[in-house]
Design a protein around this motif. Sequence first.
Motif, PDB file in Angstrom:
ATOM      1  N   GLN A 205       0.941  -1.183  -0.223  1.00 20.32           N
ATOM      2  CA  GLN A 205       0.046  -0.164   0.041  1.00 20.32           C
ATOM      3  C   GLN A 205       1.222   0.791  -0.119  1.00 20.32           C
ATOM      4  N   ALA A 206       1.845   1.102   0.367  1.00 15.49           N
ATOM      5  CA  ALA A 206       3.101   2.811   1.013  1.00 15.49           C
ATOM      6  C   ALA A 206       3.662   2.889  -0.323  1.00 15.49           C
ATOM      7  N   LEU A 207       4.272   1.791  -0.988  1.00 17.28           N
ATOM      8  CA  LEU A 207       4.758   1.352  -2.140  1.00 17.28           C
ATOM      9  C   LEU A 207       3.674   1.926  -3.243  1.00 17.28           C
ATOM     10  N   ARG A 208       2.639   1.476  -3.358  1.00 17.06           N
ATOM     11  CA  ARG A 208       1.315   2.178  -4.543  1.00 17.06           C
ATOM     12  C   ARG A 208       0.796   3.725  -4.569  1.00 17.06           C
ATOM     13  N   ALA A 209       1.270   4.011  -3.161  1.00 18.52           N
ATOM     14  CA  ALA A 209       0.786   5.445  -2.783  1.00 18.52           C
ATOM     15  C   ALA A 209       2.199   5.996  -3.741  1.00 18.52           C
ATOM     16  N   VAL A 210       3.155   5.952  -3.562  1.00 19.46           N
ATOM     17  CA  VAL A 210       4.217   6.761  -3.725  1.00 19.46           C
ATOM     18  C   VAL A 210       5.137   6.421  -5.539  1.00 19.46           C
ATOM     19  N   VAL A 211       4.665   5.166  -5.573  1.00 23.99           N
ATOM     20  CA  VAL A 211       5.683   5.741  -7.232  1.00 23.99           C
ATOM     21  C   VAL A 211       4.054   5.076  -7.724  1.00 23.99           C
ATOM     22  N   PRO A 212       5.114   5.480  -9.506  1.00 22.15           N
ATOM     23  CA  PRO A 212       4.606   6.246 -10.005  1.00 22.15           C
ATOM     24  C   PRO A 212       3.510   4.603 -10.802  1.00 22.15           C
ATOM     25  N   ALA A 213       2.764   5.006 -11.571  1.00 17.80           N
ATOM     26  CA  ALA A 213       1.957   3.916 -12.065  1.00 17.80           C
ATOM     27  C   ALA A 213       2.216   3.104 -12.466  1.00 17.80           C
ATOM     28  N   GLY A 214       2.557   2.824 -13.226  1.00 16.29           N
ATOM     29  CA  GLY A 214       3.835   1.752 -14.341  1.00 16.29           C
ATOM     30  C   GLY A 214       4.692   0.526 -13.479  1.00 16.29           C
ATOM     31  N   ALA A 215       5.182   0.995 -11.995  1.00 17.06           N
ATOM     32  CA  ALA A 215       5.485   0.372 -11.348  1.00 17.06           C
ATOM     33  C   ALA A 215       5.144  -0.799 -10.656  1.00 17.06           C
ATOM     34  N   ARG A 216       5.825  -2.188 -10.790  1.00 12.19           N
ATOM     35  CA  ARG A 216       5.180  -3.146 -10.447  1.00 12.19           C
ATOM     36  C   ARG A 216       5.878  -3.481  -9.405  1.00 12.19           C
ATOM     37  N   LEU A 217       4.593  -4.441  -8.526  1.00 11.19           N
ATOM     38  CA  LEU A 217       5.294  -4.906  -7.259  1.00 11.19           C
ATOM     39  C   LEU A 217       4.929  -6.251  -6.834  1.00 11.19           C
ATOM     40  N   SER A 218       5.781  -6.991  -5.763  1.00  8.19           N
ATOM     41  CA  SER A 218       5.524  -8.763  -6.037  1.00  8.19           C
ATOM     42  C   SER A 218       5.921  -8.529  -4.841  1.00  8.19           C
ATOM     43  N   VAL A 219       6.304 -10.146  -3.777  1.00 12.64           N
ATOM     44  CA  VAL A 219       6.739 -10.298  -2.808  1.00 12.64           C
ATOM     45  C   VAL A 219       7.157 -12.120  -3.812  1.00 12.64           C
ATOM     46  N   ALA A 220       8.742 -11.927  -2.862  1.00  9.80           N
ATOM     47  CA  ALA A 220       9.544 -13.171  -3.463  1.00  9.80           C
ATOM     48  C   ALA A 220       9.195 -14.808  -2.350  1.00  9.80           C
ATOM     49  N   LEU A 221       8.283 -15.481  -2.434  1.00 14.78           N
ATOM     50  CA  LEU A 221       8.197 -16.504  -1.468  1.00 14.78           C
ATOM     51  C   LEU A 221       9.133 -17.777  -1.865  1.00 14.78           C
ATOM     52  N   ASN A 222       9.334 -18.556  -0.770  1.00 14.35           N
ATOM     53  CA  ASN A 222       9.806 -19.707  -1.153  1.00 14.35           C
ATOM     54  C   ASN A 222       9.015 -21.045  -1.071  1.00 14.35           C
ATOM     55  N   PRO A 223       7.742 -20.953  -2.015  1.00 16.16           N
ATOM     56  CA  PRO A 223       6.566 -22.192  -1.215  1.00 16.16           C
ATOM     57  C   PRO A 223       7.330 -23.555  -1.224  1.00 16.16           C
ATOM     58  N   GLY A 224       7.241 -24.792  -0.845  1.00 10.30           N
ATOM     59  CA  GLY A 224       7.590 -25.783  -0.781  1.00 10.30           C
ATOM     60  C   GLY A 224       7.229 -26.159  -2.050  1.00 10.30           C
ATOM     61  N   ALA A 225       8.602 -27.377  -2.251  1.00 11.70           N
ATOM     62  CA  ALA A 225       7.261 -28.612  -3.298  1.00 11.70           C
ATOM     63  C   ALA A 225       7.769 -29.780  -3.154  1.00 11.70           C
ATOM     64  N   VAL A 226       6.503 -29.633  -1.905  1.00  9.45           N
ATOM     65  CA  VAL A 226       7.058 -31.060  -0.993  1.00  9.45           C
ATOM     66  C   VAL A 226       6.503 -32.332  -1.481  1.00  9.45           C
ATOM     67  N   ARG A 227       6.272 -33.852  -1.332  1.00  6.28           N
ATOM     68  CA  ARG A 227       6.464 -34.575  -1.459  1.00  6.28           C
ATOM     69  C   ARG A 227       5.759 -35.421  -0.964  1.00  6.28           C
ATOM     70  N   ALA A 228       4.994 -36.375  -0.412  1.00  5.78           N
ATOM     71  CA  ALA A 228       4.344 -37.325   0.236  1.00  5.78           C
ATOM     72  C   ALA A 228       5.520 -38.537  -0.255  1.00  5.78           C
ATOM     73  N   ARG A 229       5.821 -39.089   0.823  1.00  4.87           N
ATOM     74  CA  ARG A 229       7.321 -40.604   1.052  1.00  4.87           C
ATOM     75  C   ARG A 229       6.548 -41.780   0.384  1.00  4.87           C
ATOM     76  N   THR A 230       5.665 -41.991   0.870  1.00  5.54           N
ATOM     77  CA  THR A 230       4.070 -43.329   0.023  1.00  5.54           C
ATOM     78  C   THR A 230       3.223 -42.079   0.108  1.00  5.54           C
ATOM     79  N   PRO A 231       2.168 -43.233  -1.005  1.00  5.63           N
ATOM     80  CA  PRO A 231       0.330 -42.359  -1.118  1.00  5.63           C
ATOM     81  C   PRO A 231      -0.289 -42.996   0.834  1.00  5.63           C
ATOM     82  N   SER A 232       0.567 -43.472   1.478  1.00  6.21           N
ATOM     83  CA  SER A 232      -0.628 -43.591   2.210  1.00  6.21           C
ATOM     84  C   SER A 232      -1.136 -42.433   3.290  1.00  6.21           C
ATOM     85  N   PRO A 233      -2.005 -42.588   3.596  1.00 11.87           N
ATOM     86  CA  PRO A 233      -2.911 -41.794   4.440  1.00 11.87           C
ATOM     87  C   PRO A 233      -1.551 -40.341   5.530  1.00 11.87           C
TER      88      PRO A 233
END
Length: 465
Positions: A205-233
Amino acid sequence: MTMTFPPGFLWGAATAAYQVEGAAAEDGRTPSIWDTFARTPGRVLGGDTGDTATDHYHRRREDVSLMAELGLGAYRFSVSWPRVQPTGRGPASRRGLDFYRALVDDLLARGIRPVLTLYHWDLPQELEDAGGWPERETAHRFADYAHLVGEALGDRVGLWTTLNEPWCSAFLGYASGVHAPGRTDDAAALRAAHHLNLAHGLGAQALRAVVPAGARLSVALNPGAVRARTPSPGDVDAQRRIDALSTRIFTEPMLRGTYPADLLADTAAITDWSFVLDGDMDVIKHPLDALGINYYAPSVVSAATDNRPVRADGHGGERSPWPGAGGVAFHRPPGKQTAMDWSVDPTGLYDLLMRFTREAPGLPLIVTENGAAYDDKPGADGTVHDPERIAYLHAHLEAVLRALTDGADVRGYFLWSLLDNFEWAYGYSKRFGAVYVDYATQARTPKSSAHWYARLMRTGQLPPR
Ligand code: FCB
């Protein structure tokens, strides 16, 4: 499948302030939580600190020339909060901002697009002393800081990232304690996660209020690529719990404005989440122009009778960074590992790109970090050959191409990292750079992977393996 990247694809490399700048006590910079943590005996391998790091603060010009020689289209760097707002509140430090103004000007003069991350883990120590991320106030301080930086650089920076990997800030910083500030308090870690989400929203919000309209906003996440070892519940449920704590705890609030019900249930014995106040979720759901994905390796989990130390997930430490996950064991997947003991498995990157193509339709994706550490050493002639890194990058870029072919809107790729640097709790023992740094002399030597990447950036063509 095509081996050609689309025209306009953004090619870059990434670094972070504390990992490369050094000059820790210069021009009014005050300590961040990483300065304090690194100076605490036993916290960082070899007692290493970021006091000098790669001396990028003084070698800015030389480093930007190096980027230009390699042909980088973009450079992702982070701003050191205690350098530009030394007490974490109040007015900006002119000298601190001057460094980033000069950096951005140098980049633009060489035709390199600056991609600015506001927070890559270096909270001003004063704010940690006042309670740190578990305190709501820190999110408001972050918004003020975002405003200051937005005001100073908004006219010249086109792509902004609020936070880098808030999972690490919350859970490695406050639950397992292997990162700064090194606290081990599960309830505090969950509060920290919420206040980081809130900081992201308020900061956007704070950035949007001050940067030009064309500036792009993002976030850098480290989403997990998480796998189950077996298909067991049991194993599938362990996968669900880690997915909630690694990924959905950030993506659901940011993309949809809610916390996942299963996360709230899993963590109910630790906290009632009463720190989530009316209106917070709307703030956090601030519209994004791109989603940054940092990816290194997948994890493989199974149900376990206790929540065991999670060494095999690559984050080290004796204490779990997964509050409320219950019994989960992490397993070393078969196949090749990097010097971090992280497995080489590009299918995790492909899966994440396709997941967010489905879950956030219309939102452009950027690979904001990807790379590998190997034990690189200069040969007798001074050159540094790193065929394993080339193979790693090749395989992961192939995964990006496959995702593009299958409909993912991937706009860019940032190699981690431009330079060998201070790898957090591992100090200087892990080398992620495409450029080798001799820490005794600060000499920079592009490794074979840098030359390989330069060619790729120039042609947009992934060569045959
Ligand atoms: C990521 C961090 C980055 C770097 C790489 C190896 O988690 O964002 O600073 O340390 O890992």
